[in-house]
Scaffold this active site. Sequence first.
Site, PDB file in Angstrom:
ATOM      1  N   ASN A  71      10.717 -22.074  34.698  1.00 34.89           N
ATOM      2  CA  ASN A  71      12.160 -21.777  34.812  1.00 34.89           C
ATOM      3  C   ASN A  71      12.990 -23.038  34.624  1.00 34.89           C
ATOM      4  OD1 ASN A  71      14.115 -19.647  35.324  1.00 34.89           O
ATOM      5  ND2 ASN A  71      14.702 -20.818  37.140  1.00 34.89           N
ATOM      6  N   ASN A 129      16.634  -1.575  44.695  1.00 31.19           N
ATOM      7  CA  ASN A 129      17.472  -0.977  43.646  1.00 31.19           C
ATOM      8  C   ASN A 129      17.345   0.537  43.598  1.00 31.19           C
ATOM      9  OD1 ASN A 129      15.026  -0.565  42.404  1.00 31.19           O
ATOM     10  ND2 ASN A 129      15.748  -1.153  40.379  1.00 31.19           N
ATOM     11  N   LYS A 172      22.133  -5.154  45.875  1.00 26.36           N
ATOM     12  CA  LYS A 172      20.673  -5.045  46.015  1.00 26.36           C
ATOM     13  C   LYS A 172      20.128  -5.615  47.330  1.00 26.36           C
ATOM     14  CE  LYS A 172      19.320  -4.756  41.199  1.00 26.36           C
ATOM     15  NZ  LYS A 172      18.406  -5.252  40.162  1.00 26.36           N
ATOM     16  N   ASP A 187      12.300  -2.178  39.642  1.00 25.18           N
ATOM     17  CA  ASP A 187      12.320  -3.105  38.493  1.00 25.18           C
ATOM     18  C   ASP A 187      10.888  -3.499  38.104  1.00 25.18           C
ATOM     19  OD1 ASP A 187      14.997  -3.395  37.842  1.00 25.18           O
ATOM     20  OD2 ASP A 187      15.349  -4.941  39.357  1.00 25.18           O
ATOM     21  N   GLY A 199      11.363 -17.411  33.763  1.00 24.76           N
ATOM     22  CA  GLY A 199      12.472 -16.892  34.555  1.00 24.76           C
ATOM     23  C   GLY A 199      12.130 -16.836  36.028  1.00 24.76           C
ATOM     24  N   ALA A 200      13.195 -16.881  36.851  1.00 25.13           N
ATOM     25  CA  ALA A 200      12.995 -16.801  38.302  1.00 25.13           C
ATOM     26  C   ALA A 200      14.151 -16.042  38.956  1.00 25.13           C
ATOM     27  CB  ALA A 200      12.877 -18.210  38.889  1.00 25.13           C
ATOM     28  N   GLY A 201      14.867 -15.229  38.144  1.00 23.70           N
ATOM     29  CA  GLY A 201      15.970 -14.431  38.678  1.00 23.70           C
ATOM     30  C   GLY A 201      15.444 -13.118  39.257  1.00 23.70           C
TER      31      GLY A 201
HETATM   32  P1  NDP Z   1      19.318 -13.307  36.693  1.00 25.64           P
HETATM   33  O1  NDP Z   1      20.693 -13.763  36.370  1.00 25.64           O
HETATM   34  O2  NDP Z   1      18.926 -13.054  38.097  1.00 25.64           O
HETATM   35  O3  NDP Z   1      18.269 -14.387  36.096  1.00 25.64           O
HETATM   36  C1  NDP Z   1      18.405 -14.885  34.792  1.00 25.64           C
HETATM   37  C2  NDP Z   1      17.198 -15.733  34.447  1.00 25.64           C
HETATM   38  O4  NDP Z   1      17.327 -16.146  33.075  1.00 25.64           O
HETATM   39  C3  NDP Z   1      17.098 -17.021  35.263  1.00 25.64           C
HETATM   40  O5  NDP Z   1      15.743 -17.352  35.441  1.00 25.64           O
HETATM   41  C4  NDP Z   1      17.784 -18.035  34.341  1.00 25.64           C
HETATM   42  O6  NDP Z   1      17.337 -19.348  34.547  1.00 25.64           O
HETATM   43  C5  NDP Z   1      17.298 -17.576  33.002  1.00 25.64           C
HETATM   44  N1  NDP Z   1      18.140 -18.012  31.891  1.00 25.64           N
HETATM   45  C6  NDP Z   1      19.315 -17.466  31.488  1.00 25.64           C
HETATM   46  N2  NDP Z   1      19.790 -18.145  30.422  1.00 25.64           N
HETATM   47  C7  NDP Z   1      18.901 -19.128  30.143  1.00 25.64           C
HETATM   48  C8  NDP Z   1      18.826 -20.150  29.146  1.00 25.64           C
HETATM   49  N3  NDP Z   1      19.761 -20.277  28.227  1.00 25.64           N
HETATM   50  N4  NDP Z   1      17.758 -20.979  29.160  1.00 25.64           N
HETATM   51  C9  NDP Z   1      16.774 -20.843  30.089  1.00 25.64           C
HETATM   52  N5  NDP Z   1      16.799 -19.897  31.053  1.00 25.64           N
HETATM   53  C10 NDP Z   1      17.841 -19.041  31.094  1.00 25.64           C
HETATM   54  O7  NDP Z   1      19.082 -12.018  35.798  1.00 25.64           O
HETATM   55  P2  NDP Z   1      18.010 -10.847  36.028  1.00 25.64           P
HETATM   56  O8  NDP Z   1      16.734 -11.466  36.418  1.00 25.64           O
HETATM   57  O9  NDP Z   1      18.589  -9.790  36.878  1.00 25.64           O
HETATM   58  O10 NDP Z   1      17.902 -10.236  34.558  1.00 25.64           O
HETATM   59  C11 NDP Z   1      17.296 -10.971  33.510  1.00 25.64           C
HETATM   60  C12 NDP Z   1      17.235 -10.074  32.285  1.00 25.64           C
HETATM   61  O11 NDP Z   1      16.337  -8.997  32.564  1.00 25.64           O
HETATM   62  C13 NDP Z   1      18.579  -9.441  31.924  1.00 25.64           C
HETATM   63  O12 NDP Z   1      18.883  -9.770  30.593  1.00 25.64           O
HETATM   64  C14 NDP Z   1      18.348  -7.953  32.018  1.00 25.64           C
HETATM   65  O13 NDP Z   1      18.901  -7.289  30.913  1.00 25.64           O
HETATM   66  C15 NDP Z   1      16.844  -7.824  31.976  1.00 25.64           C
HETATM   67  N6  NDP Z   1      16.366  -6.705  32.776  1.00 25.64           N
HETATM   68  C16 NDP Z   1      15.695  -5.713  32.127  1.00 25.64           C
HETATM   69  C17 NDP Z   1      15.232  -4.647  32.822  1.00 25.64           C
HETATM   70  C18 NDP Z   1      14.495  -3.567  32.086  1.00 25.64           C
HETATM   71  O14 NDP Z   1      14.248  -2.535  32.698  1.00 25.64           O
HETATM   72  N7  NDP Z   1      14.134  -3.752  30.829  1.00 25.64           N
HETATM   73  C19 NDP Z   1      15.436  -4.502  34.273  1.00 25.64           C
HETATM   74  C20 NDP Z   1      16.117  -5.630  34.874  1.00 25.64           C
HETATM   75  C21 NDP Z   1      16.577  -6.676  34.130  1.00 25.64           C
HETATM   76  P3  NDP Z   1      18.028 -20.306  35.667  1.00 25.64           P
HETATM   77  O15 NDP Z   1      17.447 -19.914  36.976  1.00 25.64           O
HETATM   78  O16 NDP Z   1      17.609 -21.664  35.206  1.00 25.64           O
HETATM   79  O17 NDP Z   1      19.509 -20.076  35.575  1.00 25.64           O
END
Ligand code: NDP
Length: 284
Positions: free
Chosen positions: A156, A94, A73, A109, A132-134
Amino acid sequence: MSAQPNFLHELVGSMSQGAAGNPTVAMIEAAFAHHGLHWRYVNMEVTPEDLGVAVRGARALGFRGFNCSLPHKVTVIPHLDGLGESAAVMGAVNCVVWRGDKLIGENTDGKGFLKSLASVADPRGKSVVLFGAGGAARAIAVELGLAGIRQITIVNRAAARGSELVELLKSKLNLNAEFVPWEGDYAIPSGTDIVINATSIGLYDADARLKLKLTTLNKSMVVADVIANPPRTRLIRDAAERGCQALGGLGMLVNQGIVGVQYWTGIEPDAAVMRRALEQALGL
Ligand code: NDP
C-alpha cells in the site's frame, strides 16, 4: 421468507448518503422479480445524525434487512444486536440481516470477492499479494484469512494504513501477514498464487496502470481486480495477456448482491439474471 407476504411487499433497504442511481437496486430487484418474490429494495438517503432513528425505523416498519454504505459502515454497529464473524473482525458492516429476533451486521464485500474467486481458485493454503489497505482490501484480506490462506503481503502507498491492516490480520486472525510500502513498480514474489488489486486505481479509467512489474506475473497466478467499471481493467487485460487466470470486479459485485439476497430471503438467486441486470444498469 414468503412469496405471499402479509403486506403487498416485503422491504429491504439501502442506507447511504447520495444513494441516487445505485445500480445495486436494479440487480437486487431483478432477483426478486425473477424468483416471484413480492419484495422491494429501496434506496434511502440517511444522514449520519439520523442513522440511529433510521435503524429503529427499519425495525419498526418490518424491513427484512438493509445494506449500508459510506459513511455508515462503522457507525451503524452500536445500533445493531450483534455482528457476523468477519464483520466483527473488520469492524465494518455493509449488510444487515435478521437472525431470529436479532438484527445482525454482516460484511458482504469480502464474501462477494471470495465467492467470485471460488469460480477459479480455492484460497486455502495460498500465498496472496494484495494491493490496497482501504475498506475493500480490509474486507477481502479478512475473508481470505478466515478461508485459510497461507500468507498475505499487503502492498500500500500509505504506510500507516498498510501496517494497521497487517496488525489486524496478525492479532485477530493469527495470519502470516507482512506490509510492503508501495514504491515504484512492485515485483510479485515468485511462489505467489493470487494477486489482487483492491485499490481504486482503474475506476472509470481503462488505461490506468497499477504499478507492478508485469514480467513477474506468470500463468500459474490468479490476478483479480475489485474494479467493476470498466469490467476489463488494464490490469485484467495485461494479466490475461501473460496467461494468468484473470478475474474482473463485476463478479465480486454480483456475488455481494447474491450473498445479500441469500441472507434476506433464504433463496439461492439466479446469478445470470442478477449479472445481466447489473450490466444493464451500468450501461455495459
Ligand atoms: P478506500 O478509499 O477505502 O481505499 C482506497 C485504496 O486505494 C487505498 O489503499 C489507497 O491507498 C489506494 N489508492 C487510491 N489511489 C491510489 C493511487 N493513485 N496510488 C496508489 N494507491 C492508491 O476505497 P475502498 O477500499 O472502499 O474501495 C476501493 C475500490 O474498490 C473502489 O474503486 C471501489 O469501486 C472498489 N470496490 C469494488 C467492489 C466490488 O464489488 N467490485 C466492492 C467495494 C469496493 P492509500 O491508503 O495509500 O491512500
